[in-house]
Design an enzyme around this catalytic site. Structure first.
Site, PDB file in Angstrom:
ATOM      1  N   GLY A  13       2.526 -63.226  72.055  1.00  0.00           N
ATOM      2  CA  GLY A  13       3.188 -63.433  73.337  1.00  0.00           C
ATOM      3  C   GLY A  13       2.359 -64.202  74.348  1.00  0.00           C
ATOM      4  CB  SER A  30       1.857 -67.749  70.083  1.00  0.00           C
ATOM      5  OG  SER A  30       1.605 -66.825  71.131  1.00  0.00           O
ATOM      6  CG  ASN A  67       9.187 -57.592  66.172  1.00  0.00           C
ATOM      7  OD1 ASN A  67      10.112 -56.857  66.522  1.00  0.00           O
ATOM      8  ND2 ASN A  67       7.918 -57.307  66.413  1.00  0.00           N
ATOM      9  CD1 TRP A  68      15.052 -60.909  67.238  1.00  0.00           C
ATOM     10  CD2 TRP A  68      16.935 -59.704  67.367  1.00  0.00           C
ATOM     11  NE1 TRP A  68      16.061 -61.658  66.701  1.00  0.00           N
ATOM     12  CE2 TRP A  68      17.237 -60.940  66.765  1.00  0.00           C
ATOM     13  CE3 TRP A  68      17.962 -58.777  67.547  1.00  0.00           C
ATOM     14  CZ2 TRP A  68      18.518 -61.273  66.352  1.00  0.00           C
ATOM     15  CZ3 TRP A  68      19.242 -59.089  67.137  1.00  0.00           C
ATOM     16  CH2 TRP A  68      19.514 -60.343  66.537  1.00  0.00           C
ATOM     17  N   GLY A 109       9.086 -63.892  70.305  1.00  0.00           N
ATOM     18  CA  GLY A 109       9.908 -64.561  71.316  1.00  0.00           C
ATOM     19  C   GLY A 109      10.802 -65.672  70.781  1.00  0.00           C
ATOM     20  CD  GLU A 163       4.574 -55.933  71.038  1.00  0.00           C
ATOM     21  OE1 GLU A 163       5.709 -55.586  70.674  1.00  0.00           O
ATOM     22  OE2 GLU A 163       4.263 -57.126  71.229  1.00  0.00           O
ATOM     23  CD  GLU A 174       2.524 -59.981  64.463  1.00  0.00           C
ATOM     24  OE1 GLU A 174       3.383 -60.833  64.657  1.00  0.00           O
ATOM     25  OE2 GLU A 174       2.588 -58.840  64.957  1.00  0.00           O
ATOM     26  CG  HIS A 192       4.230 -55.077  66.134  1.00  0.00           C
ATOM     27  ND1 HIS A 192       3.835 -55.159  67.452  1.00  0.00           N
ATOM     28  CD2 HIS A 192       4.625 -56.317  65.775  1.00  0.00           C
ATOM     29  CE1 HIS A 192       3.990 -56.410  67.861  1.00  0.00           C
ATOM     30  NE2 HIS A 192       4.467 -57.125  66.870  1.00  0.00           N
TER      31      HIS A 192
HETATM   32  P1  13P Z   1       5.367 -63.691  69.647  1.00  0.00           P
HETATM   33  O1  13P Z   1       5.901 -64.589  68.560  1.00  0.00           O
HETATM   34  O2  13P Z   1       6.293 -63.564  70.828  1.00  0.00           O
HETATM   35  O3  13P Z   1       3.969 -64.049  70.017  1.00  0.00           O
HETATM   36  O4  13P Z   1       5.294 -62.216  69.028  1.00  0.00           O
HETATM   37  C1  13P Z   1       4.669 -62.038  67.819  1.00  0.00           C
HETATM   38  C2  13P Z   1       4.961 -60.688  67.332  1.00  0.00           C
HETATM   39  O5  13P Z   1       4.512 -59.703  67.870  1.00  0.00           O
HETATM   40  C3  13P Z   1       5.847 -60.575  66.165  1.00  0.00           C
HETATM   41  O6  13P Z   1       5.789 -59.302  65.627  1.00  0.00           O
END
Ligand code: 13P
Length: 307
Positions: A230, A270, A67-68, A292, A155, A224, A153
């Site tokens: 993150g 993470s 997931n960019w 990331g 976010e 998640e 997601h």
């Molecule tokens: P990270 O791997 O940067 O923690 O992000 C996870 C994420 O939100 C994947 O959708």
């Protein structure tokens, strides 16, 4: 078969006190364990329960999803595709790869990633088409090369997307021929309050209620924990395995267990090239959703190779 959303009130709450009073207490499939009850079972070597589903050699396909988020322009995306192709030339990953770039790069990546990774979008409109300025419908995403789409997601949930919207988006994705990757997970506060399983069950029930078996088994799940995204903080392996098992148990209240075994359940939060092998080997874990660490082709290829 339709899904009758079970109310949380019908779950059997098991406390540490129950287990102390009756050490051989059988755990019903819908058992909701308090954190102290889980600790007690852990000490007795009975937690997490053995789970066959989703592990290596089990029913669910293995997937590692990049997931960019809002990273990479089209030239940067093309450089990644070249890099990933080179990295994978000498490796044979055991998991399928999916790359979810910003939607602007989907069509450009279709050729360069052919045979290396499938494409996914990061969001989808709940509408099939119409006067919805700025929204990308499933048919647009399919048109640009996507086969998967992230829904719910954290976010996007933080930006106001609720369970009803996730439910509508999962249905729109399925109607339009996309495989939805439904993200669920608790906040740090919910975890600290011992509400993880309650939250995850509620998010799943809201989306799966009323789905027939054929559509339900086309959905991929991703657990998640919001506090792990993150932050570099990853839950204990046994806690991840417990939530993955719980997610399948929630689905198994409405769908046949052998069908539920074939639903991939990913872990995200993470994940990196150092912890991927450990996380991907957890019971019930079908793969990873990576933020990331998926931006760099060498790191993403290493994670894929760990699957
Ligand atoms: P990270 O791997 O940067 O923690 O992000 C996870 C994420 O939100 C994947 O959708």
């Amino acid at each position: 078969m339709g899904y009758n959303a079970p109310s949380m009130a019908r779950k059997t709450l098991i406390t540490a006190r129950d287990l102390e009073r009756r050490p051989a207490l059988p755990l019903p499939a819908d058992a909701l364990l308090t954190p102290l009850a889980r600790d007690l079972l852990r000490k007795r070597g009975l937690w997490p329960p053995p789970v066959r589903a989703g592990g290596r050699g089990c029913g669910a396909p293995r997937l590692v999803v990049a997931n960019w988020k809002s990273h990479k322009t089209i030239p940067e995306a093309l450089a990644f595709a070249r890099g990933l192709r080179e990295e994978l030339a000498s490796r044979r990953p055991r998991a399928g790869a999916v790359v979810c770039p910003p939607a602007t790069a989907l069509a450009n990546l279709r050729g360069p990633l052919r045979g290396v990774a499938e494409l996914g979008a990061q969001d989808v409109s709940a509408h099939d088409e119409g006067a919805h300025t700025g929204e990308l419908a499933a048919r647009h995403l399919v048109d640009a090369g996507a086969r998967y789409v992230l829904v719910g997601h954290s976010e996007r949930r933080a930006a106001g997307e609720d369970d009803a919207r996730c439910r509508a988006k999962v249905r729109a994705a399925l109607r339009g021929g996309l495989t939805p990757i439904l993200c669920v997970g608790e906040t740090a506060g919910e975890r600290d309050a011992g509400r993880t399983e309650h939250v995850v069950a509620g998010q799943l029930e809201a989306v799966f209620a009323g789905l027939d078996l054929a559509r339900a088994t086309r959905v991929v799940l991703a657990y998640e924990p919001r506090w792990a995204i993150g932050t570099g903080r990853v839950p204990q392996g046994e806690d991840v395995a417990a939530v993955l098992a719980h997610a399948r148990a929630v689905l198994a209240r409405a769908f046949p267990p052998d069908a539920v075994e074939r639903v991939p359940v990913l872990y995200g939060g993470s994940v990196n090239e150092r912890n991927a092998a450990r996380l991907l080997a957890l019971p019930g874990c079908s793969g990873a959703l990576v933020g990331g660490a998926s931006l760099d082709p060498a790191r993403f290829a290493q994670i894929l190779a760990s699957a």
